[in-house]
Design a protein around this motif. Sequence first.
Motif, PDB file in Angstrom:
ATOM      1  N   ARG A   2     -38.932 -80.329  65.090  1.00 46.70           N
ATOM      2  CA  ARG A   2     -38.946 -81.636  64.426  1.00 46.70           C
ATOM      3  C   ARG A   2     -39.479 -81.527  62.997  1.00 46.70           C
ATOM      4  NH1 ARG A   2     -36.735 -86.331  66.035  1.00 46.70           N
ATOM      5  NH2 ARG A   2     -38.597 -87.519  65.481  1.00 46.70           N
ATOM      6  N   LEU A   3     -40.456 -80.661  62.790  1.00 43.77           N
ATOM      7  CA  LEU A   3     -41.005 -80.440  61.448  1.00 43.77           C
ATOM      8  C   LEU A   3     -39.911 -79.940  60.505  1.00 43.77           C
ATOM      9  CD1 LEU A   3     -43.344 -80.105  59.416  1.00 43.77           C
ATOM     10  CD2 LEU A   3     -43.715 -77.827  60.400  1.00 43.77           C
ATOM     11  N   ALA A   4     -39.112 -78.989  60.958  1.00 41.32           N
ATOM     12  CA  ALA A   4     -38.035 -78.459  60.121  1.00 41.32           C
ATOM     13  C   ALA A   4     -37.005 -79.537  59.815  1.00 41.32           C
ATOM     14  CB  ALA A   4     -37.376 -77.271  60.815  1.00 41.32           C
ATOM     15  N   TRP A   5     -36.672 -80.344  60.837  1.00 43.79           N
ATOM     16  CA  TRP A   5     -35.696 -81.421  60.640  1.00 43.79           C
ATOM     17  C   TRP A   5     -36.219 -82.465  59.658  1.00 43.79           C
ATOM     18  CZ3 TRP A   5     -36.727 -86.516  62.296  1.00 43.79           C
ATOM     19  CH2 TRP A   5     -35.674 -87.420  62.079  1.00 43.79           C
ATOM     20  N   ALA A  65     -36.250 -83.816  51.911  1.00 42.30           N
ATOM     21  CA  ALA A  65     -35.684 -83.126  50.755  1.00 42.30           C
ATOM     22  C   ALA A  65     -34.323 -83.701  50.389  1.00 42.30           C
ATOM     23  CB  ALA A  65     -35.576 -81.635  51.045  1.00 42.30           C
ATOM     24  N   ASP A  66     -33.509 -84.015  51.405  1.00 42.92           N
ATOM     25  CA  ASP A  66     -32.185 -84.595  51.150  1.00 42.92           C
ATOM     26  C   ASP A  66     -32.310 -85.958  50.481  1.00 42.92           C
ATOM     27  OD1 ASP A  66     -30.961 -82.398  52.227  1.00 42.92           O
ATOM     28  OD2 ASP A  66     -30.552 -83.306  54.174  1.00 42.92           O
ATOM     29  N   ARG A  75     -38.055 -97.542  50.701  1.00 45.58           N
ATOM     30  CA  ARG A  75     -39.102 -96.654  51.197  1.00 45.58           C
ATOM     31  C   ARG A  75     -38.466 -95.324  51.585  1.00 45.58           C
ATOM     32  NH1 ARG A  75     -42.800-100.539  55.144  1.00 45.58           N
ATOM     33  NH2 ARG A  75     -43.362-102.086  53.536  1.00 45.58           N
ATOM     34  N   ILE A  76     -38.777 -94.300  50.830  1.00 46.14           N
ATOM     35  CA  ILE A  76     -38.228 -92.984  51.145  1.00 46.14           C
ATOM     36  C   ILE A  76     -39.248 -92.094  51.829  1.00 46.14           C
ATOM     37  CG2 ILE A  76     -36.627 -93.093  49.210  1.00 46.14           C
ATOM     38  CD1 ILE A  76     -38.476 -91.068  47.793  1.00 46.14           C
ATOM     39  N   ALA A  77     -40.516 -92.465  51.739  1.00 48.26           N
ATOM     40  CA  ALA A  77     -41.552 -91.656  52.371  1.00 48.26           C
ATOM     41  C   ALA A  77     -41.437 -91.759  53.883  1.00 48.26           C
ATOM     42  CB  ALA A  77     -42.933 -92.109  51.912  1.00 48.26           C
ATOM     43  N   LEU A  78     -41.447 -90.634  54.539  1.00 45.89           N
ATOM     44  CA  LEU A  78     -41.365 -90.594  55.987  1.00 45.89           C
ATOM     45  C   LEU A  78     -42.612 -89.908  56.536  1.00 45.89           C
ATOM     46  CD1 LEU A  78     -37.652 -89.429  56.407  1.00 45.89           C
ATOM     47  CD2 LEU A  78     -38.543 -91.722  56.813  1.00 45.89           C
TER      48      LEU A  78
END
Length: 254
Positions: free
Chosen positions: A38-41, A47-48, A214-217
């Motif tokens: 999940r961290l990698a995803w 980044a996208d 809101r782009i912060a996740l």
Amino acid sequence: MSTIQFLKTRFRFTFWPTVFTIPAILLTIGLGTWQVQRLAWKTALIADREAALSAPPAAIPDSGEGAQALDFHRVAGEGTFDNDKELYIGAFSTRDVEGYQVVTPFRLADGKIVLVNRGWVPEARKDPAKRPEGEIQGSTTLDGILRVPVVPKSIFSWLVPTPVNRPNENFWFYVDVPGMVAKVGLDPAQVLPFYIEAGPAKNPGGFPVGGQTRIALPNDHLQYAITWYSFAIILAAIYFIYHYRKPGPAPEGK
């Protein structure tokens, strides 16, 4: 001493602790590995989004198919706002001030209509008459972030159900393109199946306040992975300590 001899002399297996502990260790290792995935995803998703937002604006697509590839991308186009058809999403400001996000239909030059979340206004400025400068008239350039609508869902939706929009009161919890179109009496055939969140450019008079995207996740998966792996190590240590027996005193005469 060989490993087998060590296990025979120093390690005392018991049935029920083994039955419960070994599956628990495997489960916690599995959950930790899942969190690493999940961290990698999540890292790639962030980044996208950042790359999409930093790219030059694209033209507003004329179909839902074209919108899928532009979710969270900047788009721009010419058109006019239908200010007499405002819709309101309940929202708080970044300073926890109660208010609304104003959604307004935007008529493009080709005749298509797209809903635009123009930004936030406080409760006291909900009435358009109290912010006349921000009611932009005539042709204008729209620059914002394209969003593909989704119904917000929580992992705890079974316990706390998703809020239901209230069209009769013109009060919305999230963007519902078909429902909003029906509320203001637009022709569904003319309305594009996505919406745009206005960029941060200041509106005349200061309201609505754009740039609400809101782009912060949240990306806490590394901490979760460490936690699960730590549980696995702790369980293994407890299991070992419980079953390990210290060597007794040597027999007399030996």
